[in-house]
Design an enzyme around this catalytic site. Sequence first.
Site, PDB file in Angstrom:
ATOM      1  N   PHE A  54     -10.208  -5.829  -1.678  1.00  0.00           N
ATOM      2  CA  PHE A  54      -9.111  -5.578  -2.610  1.00  0.00           C
ATOM      3  C   PHE A  54      -9.560  -5.645  -4.064  1.00  0.00           C
ATOM      4  O   PHE A  54     -10.412  -6.453  -4.432  1.00  0.00           O
ATOM      5  CB  PHE A  54      -7.970  -6.568  -2.378  1.00  0.00           C
ATOM      6  N   CYS A  60       0.798  -1.230   0.000  1.00  0.00           N
ATOM      7  CA  CYS A  60       0.000   0.000   0.000  1.00  0.00           C
ATOM      8  C   CYS A  60       0.830   1.279   0.000  1.00  0.00           C
ATOM      9  O   CYS A  60       0.286   2.360  -0.219  1.00  0.00           O
ATOM     10  CB  CYS A  60      -0.963   0.003   1.195  1.00  0.00           C
ATOM     11  N   HIS A  94      -4.031   7.543   0.921  1.00  0.00           N
ATOM     12  CA  HIS A  94      -4.370   6.160   0.574  1.00  0.00           C
ATOM     13  C   HIS A  94      -5.421   5.680   1.578  1.00  0.00           C
ATOM     14  O   HIS A  94      -5.164   5.653   2.780  1.00  0.00           O
ATOM     15  CB  HIS A  94      -3.127   5.278   0.666  1.00  0.00           C
ATOM     16  N   ASN A 149      -9.672  -1.244  -2.425  1.00  0.00           N
ATOM     17  CA  ASN A 149      -8.261  -0.990  -2.125  1.00  0.00           C
ATOM     18  C   ASN A 149      -7.424  -1.727  -3.163  1.00  0.00           C
ATOM     19  O   ASN A 149      -7.347  -2.949  -3.157  1.00  0.00           O
ATOM     20  CB  ASN A 149      -7.931  -1.470  -0.716  1.00  0.00           C
TER      21      ASN A 149
END
Length: 444
Positions: free
Chosen positions: A269, A217, A360, A393
């Site tokens: 994800f 990340c 993020h 994500n």
Amino acid sequence: MSQQASPLPSPPDAAAAQPCSPPGHGGNGRHGGAATSIAVGDRPNDSGARPPPPPEADKLRREQRADGPACVLAVGTANPANCIPQDEFADWYFRVTKSDHLTHLKDAMKKACEQVGVKKRYFQVTEDLLRAHPEILDPALPSIDARLHAVAAALPELAAAAAAKAIADWGRPAGDITHLVVSTSSGAQMPGIDVRVASLLGLRPTVRRTMIYFQACTGGAGALRVAKDAAENNRGARVLAVCADVLSAMAFHAPDEARPEGPAAHAIFGDGAGAVIVGADPRAADERPVFQMVSASQATIPGTERLVTGDFGAAGVGYNLATPEVPVLVAENIEGVLAAAVAPLGLASGGWNSLFWVVHPGSHLIMNSYEKVLRLEPGKLVVSRRVLTEYGNMIGPTVIFVLDEVVRRRRLDGEGEGKGCEWGLLVGLGPGFTAEVIVLRACK
């Protein structure tokens, strides 16, 4: 863009104090003092002063470096074609994995999909890939070769698609790119995907390439930090920073009761790629700088190395997400990390709400931690929340998707997120547990 004066003090850096101004003449003292050299025949224990470097060498050193700070010049993003609405994902997942009989796990997956606040996601994994490689579904079977092959076939094209959008937004020929920085946590090969990306884009054979692997990340923010250094230390450089991840190809598997993190991981994800063109001393005639990249820093919280991890194995990548601990870790440490990053610029005195935010997202729980600890006003993280909702994500590229949205909003209405804010922070959090922070300043 608004000309409203910022209440925050300007940094001591003279170059940074003139947002995106035309380059001056000669060197810039912010790059440090002159280097020293050891003459031929000198020994380490010789006494006395060393002779200075030849004037020509010192002049060359100054001439090779940019006058001003790196700037964000253009941004582009891309996703795989396979898009699955979140409210259909659990049914799709259990059907393609032939696991409909595991009703309790399916119920857990549906609950996780509802809780993470994601609307839809994009995946490199397709039913055709699973039919061609059924070993991917069984965590007891070796599938790493099939996964790496799928990544090698798809990742360069996805990365190049995002980069092509950034180059089109930039408006200059791809051949003007001097440096290429590529970051990924999906697969590995030699040569890296940077070679294929350069070929797909038609970059010059002399482009200087750097590959960054397995930052998860923080991959996007880390690539931007490296791009900033390359742009500022090479006069005239135009750096293409690309971050691309297809985690689905590396970590997709059938539900496994022995892996309790499965429902949460599969529910949040997604896959994507982001690209940013970075350069110092922007050309007034044909470049549109959006933000200066005033400073970049990285901090790792001691003793947290095993909280968020990923391990390659015969069955692909296995992740330990430490889901409950991460928001707590963010709440306990994020303010200190950010305060250290902005302290040299004197920005903390204006308060966190005087900044705009390119964060993020990770998860909505992590953003809740930001808002609570930093006492952020409602809407400060609206772009990060929107990206998470629309894409999930995507690990490394996600922060570039946030940056892309912030840039587009500012260009459309002159303000966008962070209205009236001249200064902002780009933040990525990832394994380590590590924070990457880039201080941004809006160009006037």
